[in-house]
Design a protein around this motif. Sequence first.
Motif, mmCIF file in Angstrom:
data_model
loop_
_atom_site.group_PDB
_atom_site.id
_atom_site.type_symbol
_atom_site.label_atom_id
_atom_site.label_comp_id
_atom_site.label_asym_id
_atom_site.label_seq_id
_atom_site.Cartn_x
_atom_site.Cartn_y
_atom_site.Cartn_z
ATOM 1 N N ARG A 1 -11.950 15.329 -8.444
ATOM 2 C CA ARG A 1 -11.082 14.348 -9.070
ATOM 3 C C ARG A 1 -9.836 14.107 -8.202
ATOM 4 N N VAL A 2 -9.253 15.195 -7.745
ATOM 5 C CA VAL A 2 -8.074 15.046 -6.886
ATOM 6 C C VAL A 2 -8.450 14.260 -5.628
ATOM 7 N N THR A 3 -9.582 14.575 -5.049
ATOM 8 C CA THR A 3 -10.022 13.871 -3.843
ATOM 9 C C THR A 3 -10.087 12.365 -4.098
ATOM 10 N N HIS A 4 -10.753 11.998 -5.174
ATOM 11 C CA HIS A 4 -10.946 10.570 -5.430
ATOM 12 C C HIS A 4 -9.664 9.887 -5.897
ATOM 13 N N GLN A 5 -8.878 10.612 -6.651
ATOM 14 C CA GLN A 5 -7.590 10.026 -7.055
ATOM 15 C C GLN A 5 -6.709 9.785 -5.830
ATOM 16 N N THR A 6 -6.790 10.689 -4.867
ATOM 17 C CA THR A 6 -5.987 10.525 -3.658
ATOM 18 C C THR A 6 -6.450 9.305 -2.868
ATOM 19 N N ILE A 7 -7.752 9.128 -2.778
ATOM 20 C CA ILE A 7 -8.259 7.939 -2.081
ATOM 21 C C ILE A 7 -7.689 6.683 -2.742
ATOM 22 N N GLN A 8 -7.739 6.667 -4.057
ATOM 23 C CA GLN A 8 -7.250 5.497 -4.787
ATOM 24 C C GLN A 8 -5.766 5.262 -4.523
ATOM 25 N N LYS A 9 -5.013 6.324 -4.659
ATOM 26 C CA LYS A 9 -3.558 6.226 -4.506
ATOM 27 C C LYS A 9 -3.161 5.791 -3.092
ATOM 28 N N VAL A 10 -3.750 6.418 -2.088
ATOM 29 C CA VAL A 10 -3.382 6.108 -0.704
ATOM 30 C C VAL A 10 -3.757 4.666 -0.377
ATOM 31 N N THR A 11 -4.944 4.255 -0.812
ATOM 32 C CA THR A 11 -5.390 2.884 -0.546
ATOM 33 C C THR A 11 -4.419 1.888 -1.172
ATOM 34 N N GLU A 12 -4.081 2.119 -2.418
ATOM 35 C CA GLU A 12 -3.178 1.186 -3.104
ATOM 36 C C GLU A 12 -1.783 1.190 -2.496
ATOM 37 N N ASP A 13 -1.306 2.376 -2.147
ATOM 38 C CA ASP A 13 0.038 2.452 -1.564
ATOM 39 C C ASP A 13 0.132 1.688 -0.247
ATOM 40 N N ILE A 14 -0.903 1.781 0.571
ATOM 41 C CA ILE A 14 -0.866 1.068 1.851
ATOM 42 C C ILE A 14 -1.011 -0.428 1.610
ATOM 43 N N GLU A 15 -1.956 -0.791 0.768
ATOM 44 C CA GLU A 15 -2.259 -2.194 0.552
ATOM 45 C C GLU A 15 -1.133 -2.935 -0.167
ATOM 46 N N LYS A 16 -0.646 -2.304 -1.204
ATOM 47 C CA LYS A 16 0.280 -2.959 -2.111
ATOM 48 C C LYS A 16 1.612 -3.296 -1.452
ATOM 49 N N ARG A 17 2.266 -2.282 -0.949
ATOM 50 C CA ARG A 17 3.634 -2.524 -0.477
ATOM 51 C C ARG A 17 3.953 -1.756 0.794
ATOM 52 N N PHE A 18 2.930 -1.342 1.525
ATOM 53 C CA PHE A 18 3.169 -0.497 2.697
ATOM 54 C C PHE A 18 4.031 0.707 2.337
ATOM 55 N N GLN A 19 3.703 1.312 1.193
ATOM 56 C CA GLN A 19 4.475 2.497 0.789
ATOM 57 C C GLN A 19 3.893 3.735 1.454
ATOM 58 N N PHE A 20 4.153 3.828 2.765
ATOM 59 C CA PHE A 20 3.553 4.929 3.514
ATOM 60 C C PHE A 20 4.100 6.275 3.070
ATOM 61 N N ASN A 21 5.353 6.292 2.648
ATOM 62 C CA ASN A 21 5.954 7.579 2.256
ATOM 63 C C ASN A 21 5.234 8.184 1.052
ATOM 64 N N THR A 22 4.910 7.356 0.076
ATOM 65 C CA THR A 22 4.214 7.905 -1.090
ATOM 66 C C THR A 22 2.742 8.157 -0.783
ATOM 67 N N ALA A 23 2.173 7.354 0.115
ATOM 68 C CA ALA A 23 0.781 7.610 0.527
ATOM 69 C C ALA A 23 0.696 8.991 1.168
ATOM 70 N N ILE A 24 1.641 9.286 2.036
ATOM 71 C CA ILE A 24 1.623 10.591 2.705
ATOM 72 C C ILE A 24 1.865 11.714 1.700
ATOM 73 N N SER A 25 2.734 11.484 0.751
ATOM 74 C CA SER A 25 2.984 12.550 -0.227
ATOM 75 C C SER A 25 1.725 12.817 -1.047
ATOM 76 N N ALA A 26 0.942 11.772 -1.304
ATOM 77 C CA ALA A 26 -0.313 11.988 -2.032
ATOM 78 C C ALA A 26 -1.278 12.823 -1.190
ATOM 79 N N ILE A 27 -1.283 12.560 0.112
ATOM 80 C CA ILE A 27 -2.153 13.346 1.002
ATOM 81 C C ILE A 27 -1.697 14.802 1.020
ATOM 82 N N MET A 28 -0.391 15.013 0.983
ATOM 83 C CA MET A 28 0.133 16.377 0.938
ATOM 84 C C MET A 28 -0.331 17.090 -0.329
ATOM 85 N N GLU A 29 -0.345 16.336 -1.423
ATOM 86 C CA GLU A 29 -0.801 16.943 -2.669
ATOM 87 C C GLU A 29 -2.275 17.320 -2.599
ATOM 88 N N LEU A 30 -3.046 16.474 -1.939
ATOM 89 C CA LEU A 30 -4.464 16.793 -1.758
ATOM 90 C C LEU A 30 -4.614 18.083 -0.955
#
Length: 824
Positions: free
Chosen positions: A665-694
């Motif tokens: 679940r964490v794996t797939h939630q992270t994929i979702q979050k990172v994809t949306e963060d990059i696509e939506k607003r170039f929110q790289f900082n939160t995308a990276i934090s999601a990867i850290m959580e993974l």
Amino acid sequence: MEERYHFNRIEEKWRKAWDVADLYAVPDKSNRPKYYCLEMFPYPSGKLHMGHVRNYAIGDVVARFKTMQGYDVLHPMGWDAFGLPAENAAIKHGIHPAKWTQENIDAMRSQLKQMGISYDWNREVATCHPGYYRWTQWLFLQFYKQGLAYKRKAPVNWCPSCATVLANEQVVQGACERCKTTVERRELEQWNLRITKYADKLLQDLDKLSGWPEKVRIMQKNWIGRSEGAEITFPVVDSDEKITVFTTRPDTLFGVTYMVLAPEHPLVKKLTAPDLREAVEQFVQKARRMSEIDRTSGEGEKEGLFIGTYCTNPLNGDKIPIYIANYVLLEYGTGCVMGVPAHDQRDFEFATKYRLPIKVVIQPEGEKLDSAAMTEAYTGPGVLDNSGPFNGMPNDEAIGAVTRTLEEQGIGRHRVTFRLRDWLISRQRYWGAPIPIIYCDRCGTVPVPEEDLPVTLPFDVDFKPTGQSPLVECKEFVQTTCPSCGGEARRETDTMDTFIDSSWYYLRYISPRNEEKPWDVELAGQWMPVDQYIGGVEHAILHLLYSRFFTKFLYDINLINVDEPFQNLLTQGMVLKDGAKMSKSKGNVVSPEDILAEYGADTTRLFILFAAPPERDLEWSDQGVEGAYRFLQRVWRLVASVADEFKDAPEPSDKVVGAHRAMRRVTHQTIQKVTEDIEKRFQFNTAISAIMELVNALYQYRDLPQVDRDPAVLREAVEKLLLLLAPFAPFITEELWEMTGHTTSIHRQPWPEYDPAQVVEEEITIVVQVNGKVRDRMVVPADIGRKQMEEKALGLEKIKQLVEGKKVIKVITVPKKLVNVVVK
RNA sequence: GCGGGCGUGGCGGAAUGGCAGACGCGCCAGACUUAGGAUCUGGUGGGGUUUCCCCGUGGAGGUUCAAGUCCUCUCGCCCGCACCA
């Protein structure tokens, strides 16, 4: 297997491998959808600074992400290589500008490669290369052919330090945009591009640019400065001459009590009364000598002089004295202003100073203004007064009514004026593209025939700044034959503003080595517009406005099929240290060179992308860099420790439960979050934090006893982790990808997709509030209905106690979120 | 003056109107260790009568069951433009 993360070895290895494989080359044509990702190309100053690093790191994430998503991504890089620093360095160190520039390009290219940016280096361009500036000159000729490049004598901005003229846009608060020297005014004959012809389009099409920051659009709008009003002609008393003014307030025409001309206005000489000639001439000379800053700063004292003649108000016949004044600009409107002291603050100040009458013609509602008692102009709405036939009319109506009356009588018309002025492009310097024009005594101004391009910059020139182009002294260059009559002729010796070079470079990347034309029209049709443009906000007006102008012109002559070059614009924030912009004088400069050497490219990139969202200013932190470095080591250790375990693992089962399901679940939630963060607003900082959580979750999972781990689940998590991290940290992910048994580059893999079935939670925690305050929590099935949620919440022991003896007014339930019990 | 942006722990920063402070830095404690400026684990907004409660997103009001988020006013900082008739 390496136990520790050695970035040096890894980064060097893959830099070479990617180069050999030409991994980042993009085909001219293919069947995949296109994406044009562009970062503003740098001036080759010699070394990258942190601003560059940030700019290019951001762009590279976008480019790599889009590539993994299946696009053909055009991601090129080049050099804005003409310009003054090369000449200044040459003068100082005795190196030829060409050599200095080339060495800097080589150094910076190598730094960009070190950073691992995914450029297609086959498309590199340098604006100082004859193969490039040939087409800059060719474009100039197209402007010339269409009558949009013209030469005229006019007062211009002169920077004494740079020893050249400047465009209006390059003068910032009266000073040279480059060197901050106060700009002087000189009367010179110079080449201009008629950007004003496109003023309306440039303004209107700002509305199309929904992918641009509001801020930049507003800045351009203000710069273009459209204003609507009327042109009104005032006959001069005892003369056939007429004075035409522009005003946005024709409704105040009856309130005119004086007239002002710009000191340089051609009518001044003709209209000055004989006995005042000397005084007027002195005043004009004084105004000319004033720098632009004093002339237009607003704070400066308004100074004027009566020139001894009068004109007539065309509507009421009033006799109006004519003045000249330093606050009236020849360049704007008609260079003449009608003075309405009662309803314009500047006019009020001027009239007060020179004891000119103040005549109220607009009366605000419920008030009666008395000119003698006024302390400032009244600029608000009201009803016309002292205005003959217009008395009693609301002033917003009167604007149109007065204009119509003027039109009927042939003494005025509706008119739109722009603040934007034509673009002065001549530069009296060496290191730029020569303007391809020849002067012949018999034929006049003759454009260089297209087949004779480029007009090559001569190499052996004494380029010390003297105030005229160094090319003037170069006989081999100047002396030529007239293309028209074959007789003796002279070449134009000025070179072009370097902003011309950068106004079309994004098109040359499309056909960088084409020798037949500047670009292939069909390919340009395929790649343009730029989907994402990334750079500093300091170019909000200059470069971005000029590029839009070029694009519109090229669209009109059918060389491209888009009329806006940049669909989406991201203006990145500055890199700060100790709260201030990095600068040598403050001594707070962090050198990318040092950081790259100490921590490697992946860490540097990761820190910069993690520390702040791209549009915001970024505070540099050495400890933050350490943190990024530590994270990558953590990733390294994790993957290295489990790589062998899952090498032969199959796809994970959708039926897994407990810790395995949670891990998935964490794996797939992270994929979702990172994809949306990059696509939506170039929110790289939160995308990276999601990867850290993974990664944190993976450590937990890894530390289960080995018998309790599912290699398939582990493998899925690790591989997705690497894929998600790849655009941010391309080297370490490539190495670990190989270590986990893959033989093709991670940067050629498709972007991971999440499985919605794996993302959903079976059980969720619901917050229970009483009167909006959190009092308890409960775990419920994710698909629980509102009714059951409410019942369960009201049944909680704590809630019962809190509600006891009170009246439940209502219960708010928000599915999957909370229950709020409102009591009294 | 006009226009735009931003004010959240010790710091960088997270939060479709729904648990303020994710993630990281720093700090504290513990584990491992000859050692630790390595690594791992836990803690970390403030206060209190400490199973629990109160306060808290520059300030003051307001809307709402619920406000960092929406509205009004206000303060501070940053950026752009600034005699454009």
